[in-house]
Design a protein around this motif. Structure first.
Motif, PDB file in Angstrom:
ATOM      1  N   GLU A 287       0.881  -1.161   0.000  1.00 30.17           N
ATOM      2  CA  GLU A 287       0.000   0.000   0.000  1.00 30.17           C
ATOM      3  C   GLU A 287       0.921   1.213   0.000  1.00 30.17           C
ATOM      4  N   ASP A 288       0.833   2.038  -1.043  1.00 25.14           N
ATOM      5  CA  ASP A 288       1.745   3.165  -1.198  1.00 25.14           C
ATOM      6  C   ASP A 288       0.971   4.333  -1.779  1.00 25.14           C
ATOM      7  N   GLU A 289       0.582   5.280  -0.930  1.00 25.34           N
ATOM      8  CA  GLU A 289      -0.250   6.374  -1.405  1.00 25.34           C
ATOM      9  C   GLU A 289       0.514   7.351  -2.298  1.00 25.34           C
ATOM     10  N   ARG A 290       1.819   7.146  -2.476  1.00 26.42           N
ATOM     11  CA  ARG A 290       2.598   8.013  -3.352  1.00 26.42           C
ATOM     12  C   ARG A 290       2.411   7.696  -4.826  1.00 26.42           C
ATOM     13  N   ASN A 291       1.761   6.566  -5.162  1.00 25.91           N
ATOM     14  CA  ASN A 291       1.620   6.136  -6.555  1.00 25.91           C
ATOM     15  C   ASN A 291       2.976   6.056  -7.254  1.00 25.91           C
ATOM     16  N   GLU A 292       3.944   5.482  -6.563  1.00 29.46           N
ATOM     17  CA  GLU A 292       5.296   5.347  -7.106  1.00 29.46           C
ATOM     18  C   GLU A 292       5.452   3.988  -7.791  1.00 29.46           C
ATOM     19  N   PRO A 293       6.086   3.939  -8.951  1.00 31.05           N
ATOM     20  CA  PRO A 293       6.271   2.647  -9.632  1.00 31.05           C
ATOM     21  C   PRO A 293       7.509   1.879  -9.195  1.00 31.05           C
ATOM     22  N   GLU A 346      -0.542  10.792 -11.435  1.00 28.58           N
ATOM     23  CA  GLU A 346       0.824  10.399 -11.767  1.00 28.58           C
ATOM     24  C   GLU A 346       1.764  11.603 -11.721  1.00 28.58           C
ATOM     25  N   GLY A 347       1.500  12.514 -10.804  1.00 33.14           N
ATOM     26  CA  GLY A 347       2.359  13.670 -10.628  1.00 33.14           C
ATOM     27  C   GLY A 347       1.887  14.920 -11.323  1.00 33.14           C
ATOM     28  N   GLN A 348       0.817  14.819 -12.108  1.00 33.32           N
ATOM     29  CA  GLN A 348       0.321  15.981 -12.836  1.00 33.32           C
ATOM     30  C   GLN A 348      -0.565  16.846 -11.947  1.00 33.32           C
ATOM     31  N   PRO A 349      -0.508  18.184 -12.085  1.00 36.66           N
ATOM     32  CA  PRO A 349      -1.473  19.029 -11.359  1.00 36.66           C
ATOM     33  C   PRO A 349      -2.894  18.700 -11.829  1.00 36.66           C
ATOM     34  N   ARG A 350      -3.813  18.659 -10.877  1.00 36.57           N
ATOM     35  CA  ARG A 350      -5.194  18.338 -11.203  1.00 36.57           C
ATOM     36  C   ARG A 350      -6.135  19.318 -10.507  1.00 36.57           C
ATOM     37  N   PRO A 351      -7.261  19.638 -11.122  1.00 35.60           N
ATOM     38  CA  PRO A 351      -8.250  20.471 -10.421  1.00 35.60           C
ATOM     39  C   PRO A 351      -8.615  19.838  -9.087  1.00 35.60           C
ATOM     40  N   GLY A 352      -8.687  20.682  -8.073  1.00 29.81           N
ATOM     41  CA  GLY A 352      -8.963  20.162  -6.741  1.00 29.81           C
ATOM     42  C   GLY A 352      -7.717  19.847  -5.955  1.00 29.81           C
ATOM     43  N   GLN A 353      -6.556  19.944  -6.624  1.00 28.96           N
ATOM     44  CA  GLN A 353      -5.278  19.769  -5.952  1.00 28.96           C
ATOM     45  C   GLN A 353      -4.446  21.027  -6.158  1.00 28.96           C
ATOM     46  N   PRO A 354      -3.554  21.342  -5.244  1.00 30.43           N
ATOM     47  CA  PRO A 354      -2.692  22.512  -5.426  1.00 30.43           C
ATOM     48  C   PRO A 354      -1.582  22.230  -6.430  1.00 30.43           C
ATOM     49  N   ARG A 355      -1.081  23.252  -7.050  1.00 28.56           N
ATOM     50  CA  ARG A 355       0.102  23.101  -7.879  1.00 28.56           C
ATOM     51  C   ARG A 355       1.331  23.018  -6.988  1.00 28.56           C
ATOM     52  N   PRO A 356       2.427  22.420  -7.485  1.00 28.87           N
ATOM     53  CA  PRO A 356       3.637  22.344  -6.657  1.00 28.87           C
ATOM     54  C   PRO A 356       4.051  23.727  -6.153  1.00 28.87           C
ATOM     55  N   PRO A 370       4.561   8.543 -13.574  1.00 30.72           N
ATOM     56  CA  PRO A 370       3.924   7.699 -14.601  1.00 30.72           C
ATOM     57  C   PRO A 370       4.111   6.215 -14.318  1.00 30.72           C
ATOM     58  N   CYS A 371       3.015   5.475 -14.454  1.00 31.46           N
ATOM     59  CA  CYS A 371       3.019   4.043 -14.132  1.00 31.46           C
ATOM     60  C   CYS A 371       2.448   3.182 -15.261  1.00 31.46           C
ATOM     61  N   ALA A 372       2.120   3.781 -16.410  1.00 34.37           N
ATOM     62  CA  ALA A 372       1.458   3.020 -17.467  1.00 34.37           C
ATOM     63  C   ALA A 372       2.344   1.938 -18.066  1.00 34.37           C
TER      64      ALA A 372
END
Length: 580
Positions: A287-293, A346-356, A370-372
């Motif tokens: 279980e890794d909430e970082r979405n790291e590959p 996958e690391g991209q800014p998304r609406p509802g999340q802050p930008r870096p 990216p994990c595809a």
């Protein structure tokens, strides 16, 4: 390899070891008799003595007495004496070499709430039903001993010791042996990132076990730069895999296994876990909430994929609070992305999340990479889990929150898409019983837990209702699975059986042929999509409607599975597999 922690047998007798690097004197108190322990290199203390299985023992460290932090069995609760356990001599019956991960269909269960009795013996009697439905693996929530008689298991303090409410160690061996005889793998959830708030003795035995510069949300962090700390947890994993013939582990919240030494620890754990029994396949999930590959690229089979769950949940319920915020903007688009790539974030800014660099209160930073490129089998998808149900104020299941036909369609999608599906206990029979958070503490700790849960769900109180008391025995009783035979249960069981039979016959051979060669997902209006995955052994096609019919449905070719009527029903799924 010499065992660093706990007790072991040799020709000389029973040897027990403890890491107490700051201690001046350590004694073993065995069956009431005191035996001085010998200081060894690296801060360990050791004693070899005549012993018999069943004897009680403790350590006295500079005058203070403790149970063994690597106890395999307790005489009672977490504060009581540890017991000497005998050499492993269980009469295993099943001839078992494991199963390939591509065929995994996981069934997550809590032993205490799975049956009315809440024991391993009672759960063993239910395994045949799971195998008949088409499940191929059982994933047990943590069983390492914690304080009290009931709890989720994530507050364990004696991670080598089976919680006595579930039975004795041989009861777990019988459970695993029966599962293997039915063709079921057994995966155990292990918590290696923190101890629970009551009964952990290593804080006083070995303060160096903990990283003073870091803290997890649930307790003191471990210092993985220390070789004895790494060895403690690796030996814990080896014990469960070897002594109980488990087929794998799910490591809880590895994003909290951090700091110097953490990478070495995770890599070494995977290497040693896989050679516990060279004749048996071992599978490792994180279980890794970082979405790291990274872990999946090197040494771990799969990770829980909350992104798939969040997209489904927002699509069906319209909820947008907390971590659902970014998934509530366009959940159908997120579902399409999850089907195409595995993870959504996958690391991209998304609406509802802050930008870096621009954090906003209550929201997390963009996460993941990216994990595809990972195989579809590197993602464990679920529409419900213990976390996502139990961390709601009232523990509601999805069927009580959304259109039942939509929930059925999402469930069929879970079982038939080319990712590893995981079902939470009762989901296969359309259960509507809640699964609440429950614990069994007393005094100030109980009140602190009670107040903490109340504060977390203050919005419920504002509406004139209250979340159930997590310390009340009734909260545990309400969470027991309902095994009654009724029309809803029979309908859902039939869907489960048919979908998993199709998966085993048509989808698994594609996954077993190797990673996807190509994937395409096309949106079809506001709530419909089509998807295609090409594998070496054939092509999987899928047409899905989740609230609006596809205006021009294109039925998949080849062997077919249909739920609803594509192009007509608001909720419909059609899956086809073409060989070659």
């Amino acid at each position: 390899m010499t065992q660093s922690w706990g007790g072991s047998w040799s020709a000389e007798g029973w040897t027990v070891r403890l890491w107490a690097p700051e201690a001046l004197r350590v004694d073993l108190i065995l069956d009431g008799h005191e035996h001085p322990m010998t200081a060894q290199a690296g801060g360990f203390w050791s004693a070899t003595v005549p012993a018999r299985p069943g004897m009680g023992y403790r350590f006295r460290v500079d005058g203070e007495t403790f149970p063994d932090p690597a106890s395999r069995c307790q005489a009672g609760g977490v504060h009581d004496a540890s017991r000497v356990t005998g050499p492993d001599d269980f009469p295993w019956q099943a001839d078992w070499g494991g199963r390939d991960w591509s065929g995994a269909v996981l069934y997550e269960l809590h032993l205490g709430a799975f049956t009315g009795e809440g024991t391993l013996s009672a759960a063993t009697e239910r395994l045949a039903e799971l195998a008949e439905l088409g499940f191929t693996a059982v994933e047990l929530m943590p069983v390492g001993q914690w304080a009290g008689a009931r709890g989720w298991g994530y507050d364990g303090v004696l991670p080598f010791a089976l919680h006595p409410a579930y039975g004795r160690p041989d009861d777990l061996r019988r459970f695993v042996d029966r599962a293997h005889g039915l063709g079921l793998m057994v995966i155990l959830d292990l918590v290696m990132n923190h101890f629970g708030p009551e009964g952990a003795c290593l804080h006083r035995i070995a303060p160096a076990f903990f990283d003073r510069a870091r803290h997890t949300p649930w307790g003191a962090a471990f210092d993985f730069a220390q070789a004895p700390v790494r060895e403690y947890w690796i030996e814990c994993a080896e014990y469960w895999l070897g002594s109980f013939r488990l087929d794998g582990l799910r490591l809880d919240a590895v994003h909290q296994i951090a700091g110097p030494g953490a990478e070495t620890f995770l890599r070494t754990l995977a290497q040693r876990a896989r050679v516990v029994d060279p004749g048996r396949a071992i599978h490792l999930i994180v279980e890794d909430e970082r979405n790291e590959p990274t872990l999946r690229e090197t040494s771990y089979d799969a990770a829980w994929n909350d992104d798939f769950h969040h997209a489904i949940h927002c699509l069906l319920t319209g909820e947008s609070h907390g971590y659902y915020a970014s998934f509530a903007r366009d959940p159908m688009d997120d579902l399409a992305r999850a089907l195409l790539r595995g993870h959504v974030e996958e690391g991209q800014p998304r609406p509802g999340q802050p930008r870096p660099g621009q954090p906003r209160p209550g929201l997390t930073r963009p996460r993941g990479h990216p994990c595809a490129h990972l195989p579809t089998t590197a993602f464990v998808n679920a529409t419900q889990t213990h976390d996502q149900i139990g961390n709601r104020a009232r523990g509601e299941r999805l069927l009580t929150l959304a259109d039942p036909q939509g929930v059925r369609t999402a469930y069929a999608l879970l079982l038939l898409s080319p990712y590893i599906p995981m079902v939470f206990m009762g989901e296969e029979r359309g259960a509507i019983t809640p699964f609440l958070f429950f614990a069994d503490y007393a005094g100030e700790l109980a009140e602190a837990v009670r107040k903490g849960r109340a504060a977390a769900f203050s919005e419920i109180a504002a509406l004139g209702a209250e979340a159930p008391d997590p310390l009340a025995e009734g909260s545990f009783a309400l969470s027991h699975l309902d095994w009654r035979d009724n029309d809803r249960a029979r309908d859902w069981l039939d869907l489960t059986r048919r979908a998993l039979a199709f998966r085993a016959a048509r989808v698994v051979p594609l996954l077993a042929s190797g990673p996807r060669l190509e994937a395409q997902v096309e949106r079809r209006g506001p709530a419909a999509l089509r998807a295609v995955w090409r594998f070496a052994a054939g092509t999987l096609r899928l047409a899905l409607s989740m609230g609006t019919p596809d205006p021009a449905p294109c039925p998949p070719r080849g062997a077919r599975f249909d739920l609803g009527r594509p192009g007509i029903d608001r909720f419909a799924l059609s899956v086809g597999v073409e060989p070659g």
